[in-house]
Design a protein around this motif. Structure first.
Motif, PDB file in Angstrom:
ATOM      1  N   GLU A 135      13.456   3.337 -10.315  1.00 36.63           N
ATOM      2  CA  GLU A 135      12.166   2.728 -11.063  1.00 36.63           C
ATOM      3  C   GLU A 135      12.356   1.285 -10.355  1.00 36.63           C
ATOM      4  OE1 GLU A 135      11.070   3.171 -14.880  1.00 36.63           O
ATOM      5  OE2 GLU A 135      12.827   4.432 -15.287  1.00 36.63           O
ATOM      6  N   HIS A 136      11.041   0.741 -10.398  1.00 36.84           N
ATOM      7  CA  HIS A 136      11.030  -0.780  -9.761  1.00 36.84           C
ATOM      8  C   HIS A 136       9.836  -1.437 -10.809  1.00 36.84           C
ATOM      9  CE1 HIS A 136      13.587  -0.449  -6.180  1.00 36.84           C
ATOM     10  NE2 HIS A 136      12.981   0.988  -6.285  1.00 36.84           N
ATOM     11  N   GLY A 137      10.012  -2.444 -11.140  1.00 37.67           N
ATOM     12  CA  GLY A 137       8.850  -3.179 -11.840  1.00 37.67           C
ATOM     13  C   GLY A 137       9.227  -3.422 -13.400  1.00 37.67           C
ATOM     14  N   ASP A 138       8.252  -3.823 -14.196  1.00 40.22           N
ATOM     15  CA  ASP A 138       8.257  -3.791 -15.743  1.00 40.22           C
ATOM     16  C   ASP A 138       8.322  -2.597 -16.305  1.00 40.22           C
ATOM     17  OD1 ASP A 138       8.034  -4.455 -18.471  1.00 40.22           O
ATOM     18  OD2 ASP A 138       7.197  -6.390 -17.759  1.00 40.22           O
ATOM     19  N   PRO A 139       9.307  -1.979 -16.921  1.00 38.19           N
ATOM     20  CA  PRO A 139       9.119  -0.603 -17.828  1.00 38.19           C
ATOM     21  C   PRO A 139       7.899  -0.699 -18.705  1.00 38.19           C
ATOM     22  CG  PRO A 139      11.494  -1.309 -17.929  1.00 38.19           C
ATOM     23  CD  PRO A 139      10.535  -2.678 -17.261  1.00 38.19           C
ATOM     24  N   GLY A 140       7.497  -1.886 -18.980  1.00 38.67           N
ATOM     25  CA  GLY A 140       6.273  -1.966 -19.953  1.00 38.67           C
ATOM     26  C   GLY A 140       5.011  -1.837 -19.243  1.00 38.67           C
ATOM     27  N   ASP A 141       4.733  -2.138 -18.017  1.00 35.69           N
ATOM     28  CA  ASP A 141       3.553  -1.558 -17.234  1.00 35.69           C
ATOM     29  C   ASP A 141       3.472  -0.167 -16.949  1.00 35.69           C
ATOM     30  OD1 ASP A 141       3.378  -4.277 -16.926  1.00 35.69           O
ATOM     31  OD2 ASP A 141       4.367  -4.426 -14.965  1.00 35.69           O
ATOM     32  N   PRO A 142       1.904  -0.020 -16.799  1.00 40.64           N
ATOM     33  CA  PRO A 142       1.572   1.405 -16.416  1.00 40.64           C
ATOM     34  C   PRO A 142       2.358   2.121 -15.447  1.00 40.64           C
ATOM     35  CG  PRO A 142      -0.379  -0.157 -16.438  1.00 40.64           C
ATOM     36  CD  PRO A 142       0.930  -0.984 -16.291  1.00 40.64           C
ATOM     37  N   ALA A 143       2.714   3.148 -15.478  1.00 41.31           N
ATOM     38  CA  ALA A 143       3.548   4.015 -14.398  1.00 41.31           C
ATOM     39  C   ALA A 143       2.788   4.345 -13.226  1.00 41.31           C
ATOM     40  CB  ALA A 143       4.306   5.151 -15.326  1.00 41.31           C
ATOM     41  N   MET A 144       3.375   4.259 -12.188  1.00 40.21           N
ATOM     42  CA  MET A 144       2.822   5.011 -10.684  1.00 40.21           C
ATOM     43  C   MET A 144       3.994   5.651 -10.364  1.00 40.21           C
ATOM     44  SD  MET A 144       1.180   2.630  -7.561  1.00 40.21           S
ATOM     45  CE  MET A 144      -0.222   2.513  -8.628  1.00 40.21           C
ATOM     46  N   PRO A 148       8.735   2.741   1.915  1.00 41.66           N
ATOM     47  CA  PRO A 148       9.400   1.181   2.243  1.00 41.66           C
ATOM     48  C   PRO A 148       9.523   0.412   0.924  1.00 41.66           C
ATOM     49  CG  PRO A 148       7.177   1.780   3.834  1.00 41.66           C
ATOM     50  CD  PRO A 148       7.382   2.888   2.628  1.00 41.66           C
ATOM     51  N   ASP A 149      10.689  -0.171   0.966  1.00 47.60           N
ATOM     52  CA  ASP A 149      10.891  -1.274  -0.371  1.00 47.60           C
ATOM     53  C   ASP A 149       9.733  -2.235  -0.226  1.00 47.60           C
ATOM     54  OD1 ASP A 149      13.401   0.307  -0.820  1.00 47.60           O
ATOM     55  OD2 ASP A 149      14.372  -1.117   0.423  1.00 47.60           O
ATOM     56  N   GLU A 150       9.277  -2.550   0.706  1.00 52.94           N
ATOM     57  CA  GLU A 150       8.307  -3.560   0.776  1.00 52.94           C
ATOM     58  C   GLU A 150       6.954  -2.914   0.132  1.00 52.94           C
ATOM     59  OE1 GLU A 150      10.916  -4.345   4.039  1.00 52.94           O
ATOM     60  OE2 GLU A 150      10.010  -2.801   3.311  1.00 52.94           O
ATOM     61  N   LEU A 151       6.755  -1.873   0.316  1.00 51.11           N
ATOM     62  CA  LEU A 151       5.597  -1.445  -0.437  1.00 51.11           C
ATOM     63  C   LEU A 151       5.556  -1.045  -1.980  1.00 51.11           C
ATOM     64  CD1 LEU A 151       2.684   0.073  -0.298  1.00 51.11           C
ATOM     65  CD2 LEU A 151       3.756   2.040   0.239  1.00 51.11           C
ATOM     66  N   VAL A 152       6.817  -0.581  -2.071  1.00 52.14           N
ATOM     67  CA  VAL A 152       7.360  -0.518  -3.920  1.00 52.14           C
ATOM     68  C   VAL A 152       7.230  -1.843  -4.343  1.00 52.14           C
ATOM     69  CG1 VAL A 152       9.290   0.284  -5.188  1.00 52.14           C
ATOM     70  CG2 VAL A 152       8.664   1.893  -3.107  1.00 52.14           C
ATOM     71  N   ASP A 153       7.852  -2.807  -3.667  1.00 53.41           N
ATOM     72  CA  ASP A 153       7.946  -4.115  -4.409  1.00 53.41           C
ATOM     73  C   ASP A 153       6.566  -4.765  -4.516  1.00 53.41           C
ATOM     74  OD1 ASP A 153      10.680  -4.018  -4.612  1.00 53.41           O
ATOM     75  OD2 ASP A 153      10.862  -5.283  -2.670  1.00 53.41           O
ATOM     76  N   ALA A 154       5.478  -4.574  -3.354  1.00 53.41           N
ATOM     77  CA  ALA A 154       4.263  -4.826  -3.581  1.00 53.41           C
ATOM     78  C   ALA A 154       3.560  -4.225  -4.607  1.00 53.41           C
ATOM     79  CB  ALA A 154       3.609  -4.749  -2.365  1.00 53.41           C
ATOM     80  N   LEU A 155       3.668  -2.947  -4.966  1.00 53.87           N
ATOM     81  CA  LEU A 155       2.974  -2.562  -6.094  1.00 53.87           C
ATOM     82  C   LEU A 155       3.547  -2.717  -7.404  1.00 53.87           C
ATOM     83  CD1 LEU A 155       2.713   1.283  -4.554  1.00 53.87           C
ATOM     84  CD2 LEU A 155       0.922  -0.315  -4.958  1.00 53.87           C
ATOM     85  N   ALA A 156       4.738  -2.896  -7.461  1.00 51.04           N
ATOM     86  CA  ALA A 156       5.459  -3.477  -8.673  1.00 51.04           C
ATOM     87  C   ALA A 156       5.098  -4.754  -8.967  1.00 51.04           C
ATOM     88  CB  ALA A 156       7.024  -3.549  -8.720  1.00 51.04           C
ATOM     89  N   SER A 157       4.683  -5.624  -7.953  1.00 49.24           N
ATOM     90  CA  SER A 157       4.389  -7.117  -8.155  1.00 49.24           C
ATOM     91  C   SER A 157       2.945  -7.100  -8.667  1.00 49.24           C
ATOM     92  CB  SER A 157       4.768  -7.855  -6.801  1.00 49.24           C
ATOM     93  OG  SER A 157       3.659  -7.609  -5.883  1.00 49.24           O
ATOM     94  N   GLN A 158       2.272  -6.070  -8.613  1.00 43.79           N
ATOM     95  CA  GLN A 158       0.816  -5.985  -8.688  1.00 43.79           C
ATOM     96  C   GLN A 158       0.525  -5.336 -10.304  1.00 43.79           C
ATOM     97  OE1 GLN A 158      -2.667  -5.900  -6.563  1.00 43.79           O
ATOM     98  NE2 GLN A 158      -1.648  -5.407  -4.784  1.00 43.79           N
ATOM     99  N   GLY A 159       1.776  -5.098 -10.865  1.00 41.42           N
ATOM    100  CA  GLY A 159       1.749  -4.762 -12.338  1.00 41.42           C
ATOM    101  C   GLY A 159       2.095  -3.385 -12.623  1.00 41.42           C
TER     102      GLY A 159
END
Length: 296
Positions: free
Chosen positions: A15-24, A38-49
């Protein structure tokens, strides 16, 4: 390393990102571990909420293996499919879709944005068609409908995919992995040699299990044409495809978008059957915007 029991089997996930954000939920493809996202894609999606979850499909990576369960030969399965017969296989893509739903259950997630790449796109099609109440949106990346009338993979791409290395020495496996990545990758966005080799080596050292892809391929062949099923999908859908994909030609994405009511289609020149760093920003923006705009 987090692992849960999902659909009766052990599934490894991250899991990456805020657990309170909508799940993807990211669903990877044929014979591929979760690390191919790619980690970069995962991080980019997490950074978008988004609470981004990627996992190893059954029979690959660190998830449960089906040791000793034999799949029928590919020639026999292909012949049976052409005759309209359904071959008996160890498990189906619908079983793998149930794994995805089982993972959401285990994580106490009611609904998620589903993103599937290649075979993962086929699995995600089953999720969207058969579990619409669990899907906020559906994004398909370089996948297809299974329609036998569509253009097939280029000969060199298919041969690279199904050919096994001459032995299991690490250096041989790395060379084979690099050759495969080069053959099916993006002609417009070639990966730097050092990055490609590092990715292949890291994947091999994380898990090497050549039997799993054989059963994955059996599940794909046995699934046949999903066009009729796709016409019943009501989940907001985005289809992304490379215009230079040698493994799953762009026509597969176009056919998917044509089958799913209201689906949006975007094709990218120079993009093949991989997730190059040069496209991370474009892909993450498209996926995130589609997810945010979904009304489910």
């Amino acid at each position: 390393m987090p692992k849960v029991t999902a659909n009766g089997i052990d599934i490894h996930y991250e899991e990456h990102g805020d657990p309170g954000d909508p799940a993807m939920l990211l669903v990877m493809g044929f014979g591929a571990q979760l690390t191919l996202w790619p980690d970069e894609l995962v991080d980019a999606l997490a950074s978008q909420g988004f609470r981004v979850i990627r996992y190893d499909n059954r029979d690959i990576g660190l998830s449960q293996k089906f040791d000793g369960v034999k799949a029928p030969g590919i020639v026999r399965m292909t012949l049976m499919s052409k005759l309209g017969l359904t071959p008996r296989v160890p498990y189906t893509l619908r079983d793998m879709a149930a794994d995805a739903i089982g993972l959401l259950d285990a994580l106490d997630i009611g609904k998620a944005h589903i993103v599937g790449a290649s075979m993962g796109g086929m699995i995600a099609q089953h999720v969207a068609a058969n579990y619409p109440d669990r899907c906020r949106s559906f994004t398909q990346i370089f996948s297809t409908t299974g329609n036998p009338k569509l253009p097939q993979a280029r000969k060199e791409a298919l041969q690279a995919l199904v050919t096994r290395p001459k032995d299991n020495a690490e250096e041989v496996l790395v060379e084979h992995g690099v050759m495969l990545a080069r053959t099916i990758g993006s002609p417009g966005y070639p990966s730097p040699e050092d990055r490609l080799r590092e990715r292949v080596l890291t994947s091999l050292r994380r898990s090497f299990y050549p039997e799993g892809p054989t059963r994955h391929l059996a599940a794909i062949v046995a699934d046949g044409d999903r066009s009729r099923m796709l016409r019943n999908i009501s989940v907001p859908t985005l289809v992304l495809n490379g215009e230079d994909d040698p493994l799953v030609p762009c026509e597969g994405g176009r056919d998917t978008a044509a089958c799913i009511p209201g689906a949006k289609l975007k094709t990218i020149p120079g993009w093949g059957h991989d997730l190059p760093l040069e496209l991370v920003e474009i892909l993450s923006d498209d996926i995130a915007a589609h997810a945010r705009n979904a009304t489910n």
